[in-house]
Write an enzyme that holds these catalytic residues in place. Structure first.
Site, PDB file in Angstrom:
ATOM      1  NE  ARG A   1       0.041   1.724   3.343  1.00  0.00           N
ATOM      2  CZ  ARG A   1       0.996   2.624   3.471  1.00  0.00           C
ATOM      3  NH1 ARG A   1       2.255   2.247   3.578  1.00  0.00           N
ATOM      4  NH2 ARG A   1       0.738   3.901   3.492  1.00  0.00           N
ATOM      5  N   GLY A   2       0.261   2.366  -0.371  1.00  0.00           N
ATOM      6  CA  GLY A   2       1.011   3.611  -0.539  1.00  0.00           C
ATOM      7  C   GLY A   2       1.157   3.861  -2.033  1.00  0.00           C
ATOM      8  CB  ALA A   3       0.408   6.872  -4.063  1.00  0.00           C
TER       9      ALA A   3
ATOM     10  CD  GLN B   1      -3.092   3.005   6.823  1.00  0.00           C
ATOM     11  OE1 GLN B   1      -3.692   3.393   7.825  1.00  0.00           O
ATOM     12  NE2 GLN B   1      -3.693   2.893   5.660  1.00  0.00           N
TER      13      GLN B   1
ATOM     14  CG  ASP C   1      -3.064   8.056  -1.754  1.00  0.00           C
ATOM     15  OD1 ASP C   1      -2.911   8.466  -0.581  1.00  0.00           O
ATOM     16  OD2 ASP C   1      -2.785   6.906  -2.117  1.00  0.00           O
TER      17      ASP C   1
ATOM     18  CE  LYS D   1      -5.236   5.829   4.176  1.00  0.00           C
ATOM     19  NZ  LYS D   1      -6.272   4.959   3.544  1.00  0.00           N
TER      20      LYS D   1
HETATM   21  O1  MRU Z   1      -4.528   3.456   2.091  1.00  0.00           O
HETATM   22  P1  MRU Z   1      -3.039   3.637   2.004  1.00  0.00           P
HETATM   23  O2  MRU Z   1      -2.298   3.154   3.198  1.00  0.00           O
HETATM   24  O3  MRU Z   1      -2.474   3.104   0.695  1.00  0.00           O
HETATM   25  O4  MRU Z   1      -2.859   5.232   1.955  1.00  0.00           O
HETATM   26  C1  MRU Z   1      -1.580   5.760   1.796  1.00  0.00           C
HETATM   27  C2  MRU Z   1      -1.526   7.224   1.949  1.00  0.00           C
HETATM   28  O5  MRU Z   1      -2.498   7.905   2.120  1.00  0.00           O
HETATM   29  C3  MRU Z   1      -0.175   7.854   1.775  1.00  0.00           C
HETATM   30  O6  MRU Z   1      -0.072   9.017   2.529  1.00  0.00           O
HETATM   31  C4  MRU Z   1       0.026   8.182   0.299  1.00  0.00           C
HETATM   32  O7  MRU Z   1      -0.169   7.044  -0.504  1.00  0.00           O
HETATM   33  C5  MRU Z   1       1.371   8.719   0.044  1.00  0.00           C
HETATM   34  S1  MRU Z   1       2.595   7.463   0.255  1.00  0.00           S
HETATM   35  C6  MRU Z   1       4.098   8.090  -0.129  1.00  0.00           C
END
Ligand code: MRU
Length: 344
Positions: free
Chosen positions: A44-46, A187, A228, A239
């Site tokens: 997970r994470g963009a 997270q 994201d 998030k």
């Molecule tokens: O639902 P997630 O854990 O994938 O959400 C991730 C986030 O909101 C991060 O802040 C975002 O992807 C940036 S990661 C460098």
């Protein structure tokens, strides 16, 4: 400990669902398991979603349903936009004429390029963000208190992270991080706290609803979050809970920075409100995972009355007016300069 690696024709990913209790890797050998890993948040994470999906396309190279596989990989999670950029490259590679073997190789080259791009972008974010920290440190002459949200750290990326990159690249600057829980999947507690401890960065955990109090009290020098998707006007989709931190920071005159690689900028959408917001399972709200110290095991518990209803939006929109500046791989600037990030 790496987050993702292409090894012997398969994709190895760190299972983020098990952190901080267990460090375990999954080996993904077919594209469908990559889709599942993205949906269930093993990955997970963009930025890392984009890298995983790109390697998923390599695993799909010889599938008769190749183009539907690409669609599924690209849309496994709807809000993060880095994967769209990555898939422009993947689709270009897929459309080149040649044998199946050649297509496989072209896709692999494209996926490697996506991975390297994400890595370099995070490093550059760190270099530009470090100058911000240096300026503030010279002004305050004491440890800087940074607040962040969710995990926009190295676990969400190939390395460095986005929001954490300035901190990791400036070990000489004394920094203390306020890590907010980030309900419902925590997270902040399970991932950001884990990686800050691993890197020896001072940090303190706070429940999400303590953020406003700390900001108003003067205990926060700056907020840095990831994103994201950042739309053409500079709205930030990140998030759920990011918006509340931005509101509190704005009200108290605390700088609020958004760290993003170029791939997170989406000029095709005029405002953040046009972004598809992922709605996830109610169970992520009604149940919680934790470590039972007495039984020595990880357990899942219900924390609400039986059959209680819940809603679980994964992301919210922070209007551009609350953002002090964007820390990007091309420099630190305001919403009016975001077009600098446009890639061809
Ligand atoms: O639902 P997630 O854990 O994938 O959400 C991730 C986030 O909101 C991060 O802040 C975002 O992807 C940036 S990661 C460098």
């Amino acid at each position: 400990m790496h987050t993702i690696a292409w090894k012997d024709g398969s994709l190895e990913v760190l299972d983020q669902r098990l952190l901080p209790f267990q460090t375990q890797y999954q080996t993904l050998s077919d594209w469908r398991s990559v889709v599942v890993a993205i949906k269930d948040m093993t990955v997970r994470g963009a930025p890392i979603i984009a890298v995983a999906a790109a390697y998923g396309a390599v695993l799909a190279a010889n599938d008769p349903d190749f183009f539907s596989a690409l669609d599924e990989l690209e849309h496994a999670r709807p809000t993060a936009v880095n994967v769209r950029q990555a898939f422009k490259r993947i689709r270009r590679a897929a459309e080149l004429p040649g044998s199946e073997q050649l297509r496989y190789q072209m896709l692999l080259n494209a996926a490697r390029a996506v991975e390297i791009d994400e890595l370099h972008s995070c490093r550059r974010i760190g270099i530009y963000g470090k100058t911000l920290l240096e300026t503030l440190w010279r002004e305050k002459e004491r440890t800087l208190n940074v607040m962040t949200h969710c995990n926009a750290g190295r676990l969400a990326c190939v390395d460095y992270g986005t929001a954490t990159a300035p901190i990791y690249l400036a070990p000489e600057i004394p920094v203390h991080v306020w890590v907010s829980e980030t309900r419902p999947r925590n997270q902040g507690f399970s991932l950001t706290a884990f990686e800050l401890a691993e890197r020896g960065v001072a940090h303190t955990l706070i429940p999400d609803n303590a953020a406003g109090f700390l900001i108003r009290k003067g205990d926060v020098d700056l907020v840095i979050v990831g994103a994201d998707r950042v739309t053409k006007n500079g709205d930030v989709v990140n998030k759920i809970g990011t918006y509340l931190k931005a509101l509190a920071a704005y009200e108290s005159g605390v700088p609020f920075y958004v760290a993003l690689p170029s791939a997170t900028f989406d000029p095709s959408l005029a405002t953040g409100d046009q972004t598809p917001i992922e709605t996830r399972s109610e169970e992520e709200v009604t149940h919680i995972w934790g470590y039972d110290d007495e039984r020595n095991e990880v357990r899942r518990l219900r924390i609400v009355p039986q059959n209680a209803k819940a809603v679980n939006y994964g992301f919210d929109v922070t209007p551009a007016k609350f953002v002090t500046a964007y820390i990007t791989d091309k420099g630190v600037f305001g919403a009016d300069k975001l077009a600098t990030l446009i890639k061809n």
